[in-house]
Design a protein around this motif. Structure first.
Motif, PDB file in Angstrom:
ATOM      1  N   VAL A   4       0.856  -1.190   0.000  1.00 16.39           N
ATOM      2  CA  VAL A   4       0.000   0.000   0.000  1.00 16.39           C
ATOM      3  C   VAL A   4       0.892   1.239   0.000  1.00 16.39           C
ATOM      4  CG1 VAL A   4      -1.741   1.312   1.251  1.00 16.39           C
ATOM      5  CG2 VAL A   4      -1.842  -1.189   1.237  1.00 16.39           C
ATOM      6  N   ASP A  28       0.180   5.327  -0.249  1.00 21.10           N
ATOM      7  CA  ASP A  28      -0.819   6.390  -0.310  1.00 21.10           C
ATOM      8  C   ASP A  28      -0.142   7.715   0.027  1.00 21.10           C
ATOM      9  OD1 ASP A  28      -2.986   8.056  -0.236  1.00 21.10           O
ATOM     10  OD2 ASP A  28      -4.223   6.772   1.029  1.00 21.10           O
ATOM     11  N   GLN A  61      -0.502  -3.376  -4.193  1.00 22.26           N
ATOM     12  CA  GLN A  61      -1.924  -3.595  -4.444  1.00 22.26           C
ATOM     13  C   GLN A  61      -2.723  -2.299  -4.454  1.00 22.26           C
ATOM     14  OE1 GLN A  61      -3.794  -6.954  -2.367  1.00 22.26           O
ATOM     15  NE2 GLN A  61      -1.787  -7.549  -1.586  1.00 22.26           N
ATOM     16  N   VAL A  62      -2.237  -1.277  -3.734  1.00 26.54           N
ATOM     17  CA  VAL A  62      -2.957  -0.007  -3.645  1.00 26.54           C
ATOM     18  C   VAL A  62      -1.973   1.120  -3.925  1.00 26.54           C
ATOM     19  CG1 VAL A  62      -4.250   1.547  -2.149  1.00 26.54           C
ATOM     20  CG2 VAL A  62      -4.581  -0.933  -1.951  1.00 26.54           C
ATOM     21  N   SER A  78      -2.283   5.263  -4.393  1.00 29.90           N
ATOM     22  CA  SER A  78      -3.100   6.478  -4.402  1.00 29.90           C
ATOM     23  C   SER A  78      -2.186   7.689  -4.377  1.00 29.90           C
ATOM     24  CB  SER A  78      -4.039   6.510  -3.192  1.00 29.90           C
ATOM     25  OG  SER A  78      -4.775   7.723  -3.191  1.00 29.90           O
ATOM     26  N   ARG A  92      -4.697  -3.451  -7.406  1.00 30.53           N
ATOM     27  CA  ARG A  92      -6.149  -3.569  -7.401  1.00 30.53           C
ATOM     28  C   ARG A  92      -6.833  -2.211  -7.253  1.00 30.53           C
ATOM     29  NH1 ARG A  92      -7.419  -8.842  -7.151  1.00 30.53           N
ATOM     30  NH2 ARG A  92      -9.610  -8.236  -6.955  1.00 30.53           N
ATOM     31  N   ILE A  93      -6.113  -1.227  -6.729  1.00 35.16           N
ATOM     32  CA  ILE A  93      -6.680   0.114  -6.587  1.00 35.16           C
ATOM     33  C   ILE A  93      -5.663   1.122  -7.112  1.00 35.16           C
ATOM     34  CG2 ILE A  93      -7.487   1.872  -4.966  1.00 35.16           C
ATOM     35  CD1 ILE A  93      -8.478  -0.322  -3.144  1.00 35.16           C
ATOM     36  N   ASP A 128      -5.512   5.232  -7.931  1.00 37.06           N
ATOM     37  CA  ASP A 128      -6.191   6.524  -7.831  1.00 37.06           C
ATOM     38  C   ASP A 128      -5.195   7.632  -8.166  1.00 37.06           C
ATOM     39  OD1 ASP A 128      -7.683   8.741  -7.260  1.00 37.06           O
ATOM     40  OD2 ASP A 128      -8.373   8.063  -5.299  1.00 37.06           O
ATOM     41  N   ILE A 135      -7.900   3.836   3.281  1.00 38.74           N
ATOM     42  CA  ILE A 135      -7.725   4.643   2.079  1.00 38.74           C
ATOM     43  C   ILE A 135      -8.944   5.529   1.892  1.00 38.74           C
ATOM     44  CG2 ILE A 135      -8.790   2.990   0.502  1.00 38.74           C
ATOM     45  CD1 ILE A 135      -6.631   3.720  -1.545  1.00 38.74           C
ATOM     46  N   ILE A 169      -9.425  -2.136   3.980  1.00 35.53           N
ATOM     47  CA  ILE A 169      -9.429  -2.310   2.534  1.00 35.53           C
ATOM     48  C   ILE A 169      -9.617  -3.790   2.225  1.00 35.53           C
ATOM     49  CG2 ILE A 169      -8.178  -1.952   0.380  1.00 35.53           C
ATOM     50  CD1 ILE A 169      -6.496   0.135   1.787  1.00 35.53           C
ATOM     51  N   THR A 222      -9.537  -7.063   0.110  1.00 36.72           N
ATOM     52  CA  THR A 222      -8.633  -7.476  -0.958  1.00 36.72           C
ATOM     53  C   THR A 222      -9.365  -7.702  -2.275  1.00 36.72           C
ATOM     54  OG1 THR A 222      -8.856  -9.772  -0.205  1.00 36.72           O
ATOM     55  CG2 THR A 222      -6.963  -8.524   0.609  1.00 36.72           C
ATOM     56  N   THR A 263     -11.570  -3.485  -6.206  1.00 27.74           N
ATOM     57  CA  THR A 263     -10.783  -3.068  -7.370  1.00 27.74           C
ATOM     58  C   THR A 263     -11.353  -1.752  -7.882  1.00 27.74           C
ATOM     59  OG1 THR A 263     -12.193  -4.523  -8.674  1.00 27.74           O
ATOM     60  CG2 THR A 263     -10.004  -5.346  -8.114  1.00 27.74           C
TER      61      THR A 263
END
Length: 626
Positions: free
Chosen positions: A449, A451, A472-473, A475, A498-499, A501, A544, A558, A560, A563
């Motif tokens: 992650v 962010d 996986q994330v 942002s 998967r995310i 932004d 997030i 979050i 898993t 998406t």
């Protein structure tokens, strides 16, 4: 009478006497009764009790059976794969039993009142079965009982006050059932008790004052119930306590200063309740403390100087150095004020430090960089200011979680992440950070992650982060990122992402078709996942901020399976590439507020899992595909 052979030593004689005593055949009544019980098993031929047969000697040949003077004395069939009930157990036929261990089987039904006939019983283990119903009051007849374990079953009803008659009891474990009602005051009579576990039940009402009579108690766990009222001051009498778990209850009032008398306390957990007022200074006397958890209460004021973890002055009191054994410190979700982290370097074994969601202020001291065993640092949602110490980059060889989101931190990001980094979660969103994303971030191969949203970062396309194999994330929303997104020369980008932004930036040119050709985790739907899982672990849960249907939400956890792609509020132009229809696992797609043209591609109809699709405020034309 046993005859002693000639030419035999005294040692040999006693060995023969021992073998004679313990292999003597059990009484026919006892053997018959146990065989009848075995006949009620649903798997009588498949359990470990297959050795129980009429033709064999119960004392010598039967699994788990031990005799003394020809009578069954011990029955130990723990984890023997027995599927049966306690209702048919031959209590009346086994009056000489002293030790019974039936734990870790598949025994169901209730505990019958006949258990009170085992008046010689010293040890009773019934844990990890499917036993239901109430605990019969007749259990109070077992005057010799020293250990009673019935944890991890389906017991209900109240705890019978008759248990208070068991004056020899040293361990009582009824945890992880559905018992309700009050904790009986009669438990205060069990003055030999060293362990009392009533956790994970439905117990309510206040904790009885008489619990302070249990002066031999070393382990007290009443957590995860519905207990209310205040902690009785008599708890200070339990000077032998090493573990005290009261978390996840409805306890209120102030934390009694008498807890400071518990000088041998290693672990103290009072989190997730309704305690208010200030933290008592007497906690600073707990020099053997290794685990302290006070989060999610209504505590206010400063942490007292006697504890010294936090202070209202820049000088952290030297008393913090007394807590040299502390490994976990949880103080989240309170109203604690003051500055932090001046003398923590003396607590060399600190593993987890969580002080999120308070009113902490001031700058982050460089002394934190001396905590060479620190794996999790969570200071989110405070009023911290100043620059982030650059040494955080050097700590990444052991630091797994660094979360300081929603503070007032300024300056640039650390630039010294090493190839030894084990950082898996890095969250600095909602600060005042400037500059570029450091290229050394690519060394953080364990990162899941990242962010950095809601800052003032100014940089170009961050697609080089796609080389992080476990990410996986990602942002980076609401920054000053700009320019086109180029990925054509890169292979195997973002295999687990998967995310994504990138909203509220200034990216230009066409949507990055070459990026969408990667994103393997968004191109397949995991059919094997039966129960939801969340990113994080028992110490820390990732969060997030997302925008769905025009509303910004903060997800405290979050999933898993979540998406999402959010490229809204940028300057993308051209057509929506049809390859986006291959991202069949997508649940959220937001391309709004750009300069996109042309038709909506029919391939978006393949996104069967989509929950939110926002293409508004563009220059799209034509019909909406069916």
């Amino acid at each position: 009478m046993m005859m002693v052979p000639k030419n035999i030593s005294l040692l040999q004689f006693f060995i023969l006497l021992y073998l004679f005593t313990f292999t003597f055949a059990a009484s026919s009544e006892e053997a018959t009764a146990l065989l009848k019980w075995k006949e009620t098993f649903k798997n009588q031929n498949n359990s470990l009790l297959a050795s129980w047969t009429e033709s064999s000697n119960a004392c010598r040949d039967w699994y788990g059976v031990l005799c003394f003077n020809g009578r069954v004395n011990r029955l130990n069939i723990t984890n023997a794969s027995v599927i049966g009930t306690l209702c048919d157990f031959p209590f009346s036929s086994l009056p000489f039993l002293e030790y019974v261990d039936l734990s870790m089987n598949n025994l169901s039904g209730t505990i019958p009142p006949e258990i009170g006939k085992l008046t010689n019983l010293v040890y009773l283990y019934l844990s990890s079965n499917q036993i239901s119903g109430a605990i019969p009051p007749q259990i109070g007849s077992l005057a010799k009982l020293q250990i009673l374990h019935i944890w991890d079953n389906y017991l209900n009803g109240s705890i019978p006050g008759e248990i208070g008659h068991l004056r020899s009891l040293t361990e009582l474990d009824l945890g992880n059932n559905t018992l309700d009602g009050s904790i009986p005051a009669s438990l205060g009579n069990l003055t030999n008790l060293s362990l009392l576990h009533l956790y994970s039940n439905h117990l309510s009402d206040p904790i009885p004052e008489k619990i302070g009579n249990l002066r031999s108690l070393s382990d007290l766990e009443l957590d995860t119930n519905f207990l209310n009222g205040s902690i009785p001051a008599s708890l200070g009498n339990l000077t032998n306590l090493s573990m005290l778990y009261f978390y996840k209850n409805r306890l209120s009032g102030s934390i009694p200063s008498e807890i400071g008398y518990l000088r041998f306390l290693n672990e103290l957990a009072l989190s997730s309740s309704f305690f208010d007022g200030s933290i008592p200074a007497s906690l600073g006397k707990l020099n053997n403390l290794t685990f302290l958890s006070l989060f999610e209460n209504y505590l206010s004021g400063s942490i007292p100087e006697e504890i010294g973890n936090l202070s209202l002055t820049e000088v952290i009191p030297s008393s913090i150095c007394n807590l040299t054994l502390l490994k976990h410190l949880y103080l989240e979700r309170n109203n604690l004020k003051g500055k932090i982290l001046r003398c923590l370097s003396n607590i060399s074994g600190l593993y987890v430090l969580i002080m999120s969601q308070n009113n902490l202020s001031g700058e982050i001291s460089l002394s934190i960089c001396n905590l060479t065993l620190l794996h999790i640092l969570d200071l989110d949602r405070n009023n911290l200011k100043g620059e982030i110490p650059q040494c955080f980059g050097n700590m990444s060889g052991y630091l797994e979680v660094l979360d300081m989101h929603h503070n007032n931190l300024s300056g640039t990001l650390p630039t010294t992440f090493s190839i030894r980094s084990v950082l898996r979660s890095f969250n600095l969103r909602g600060n005042e950070l400037e500059g570029e994303i450091p290229r050394s971030s690519a060394n953080c191969k364990e990162l899941q992650v990242l962010d950095l949203g809601d800052n003032h970062l100014k940089d170009t396309s961050p697609m080089w982060l796609g080389t992080l194999p476990k990410l996986q994330v990602l942002s980076l929303r609401s920054n000053k990122l700009h320019g086109p997104i180029r990925t054509s020369r890169m292979d195997n980008l973002f295999p687990k992402l998967r995310i994504l932004d990138l909203s509220y930036n200034a990216f230009t040119d066409k949507l990055p078709t070459s990026l969408f050709q990667h994103l393997k985790a968004m191109r397949t739907i995991d059919q094997t996942m039966e129960t939801p899982r969340y990113l994080g672990d028992i110490y820390y849960q990732d969060s997030i901020t997302v925008a769905t249907k025009g509303v910004e939400l903060e997800l405290g956890r979050i999933l898993t399976v979540r998406t999402a792609i959010d490229l809204s509020i940028n300057r993308f132009e051209g057509h929506i590439p049809s390859i986006m229809g291959d991202l069949i696992a997508l649940r959220v797609l937001n391309l709004s507020h750009n300069r996109l043209q042309g038709r909506i591609p029919h391939s978006l109809g393949n996104l069967s899992s989509i929950e939110s699709l926002d293409l508004s405020v563009n220059q799209l034309a034509g019909k909406i595909p069916e």
